[in-house]
Motif scaffolding. Sequence first.
Motif, mmCIF file in Angstrom:
data_model
loop_
_atom_site.group_PDB
_atom_site.id
_atom_site.type_symbol
_atom_site.label_atom_id
_atom_site.label_comp_id
_atom_site.label_asym_id
_atom_site.label_seq_id
_atom_site.Cartn_x
_atom_site.Cartn_y
_atom_site.Cartn_z
ATOM 1 N N UNK A 1 0.833 -1.204 0.000
ATOM 2 C CA UNK A 1 0.000 0.000 0.000
ATOM 3 C C UNK A 1 0.866 1.253 0.000
ATOM 4 N N UNK A 2 0.255 2.371 -0.339
ATOM 5 C CA UNK A 2 0.953 3.638 -0.311
ATOM 6 C C UNK A 2 1.052 4.137 1.129
ATOM 7 N N UNK A 3 2.043 4.992 1.340
ATOM 8 C CA UNK A 3 2.202 5.576 2.663
ATOM 9 C C UNK A 3 1.021 6.503 2.938
ATOM 10 N N UNK A 4 0.494 6.446 4.156
ATOM 11 C CA UNK A 4 -0.673 7.240 4.489
ATOM 12 C C UNK A 4 -0.449 8.039 5.766
ATOM 13 N N UNK A 5 -1.135 9.178 5.839
ATOM 14 C CA UNK A 5 -1.080 10.045 7.001
ATOM 15 C C UNK A 5 -1.779 9.384 8.178
ATOM 16 N N UNK A 6 -1.184 9.547 9.363
ATOM 17 C CA UNK A 6 -1.776 9.022 10.591
ATOM 18 C C UNK A 6 -2.191 10.153 11.521
ATOM 19 N N UNK A 7 -1.238 11.034 11.829
ATOM 20 C CA UNK A 7 -1.499 12.092 12.798
ATOM 21 C C UNK A 7 -0.443 13.171 12.656
ATOM 22 N N UNK A 8 -0.827 14.416 12.979
ATOM 23 C CA UNK A 8 0.118 15.519 12.934
ATOM 24 C C UNK A 8 -0.016 16.392 14.162
#
Length: 124
Positions: free
Chosen positions: A42-49
């Motif tokens: 899978x592609x890298x995905x945002x989790x939290x910022x």
Amino acid sequence: VQLVESGGGSVQTGGSLRLSCAASGSTFSNFAMGWFRQAPGKEREFVVGISGSGGKTYYADSVKGRFTIGRDNAKNTVYLQMNYLKPEDTAVYYCAARYTVTWYLPKESEYDSWGQGTQVTISP
């Protein structure tokens, strides 16, 4: 800024892990930080910022209520507390940094520096 993640590992469903990302090289509070993850195939995905001051945070819907981000600017470290882990959380987790006062940075392309990643594996 140089980033080094730690704290990954293997736990069972429902377990917890705490990831850390240590930064060096610049004034840490000037950097917005993010955690991303990449599962196999899978592609890298945002989790939290989190903003530089730590006052603003934002989460992907998939982790809201289970993950908590925090930072200690005196220690140049950002943390990711992960609770109620699920098999679908299995991925390599990366921390990322950007020198900015902007705090909402959910895109991979918005970050300048990346850590090497730490593996998180959740078994059923």
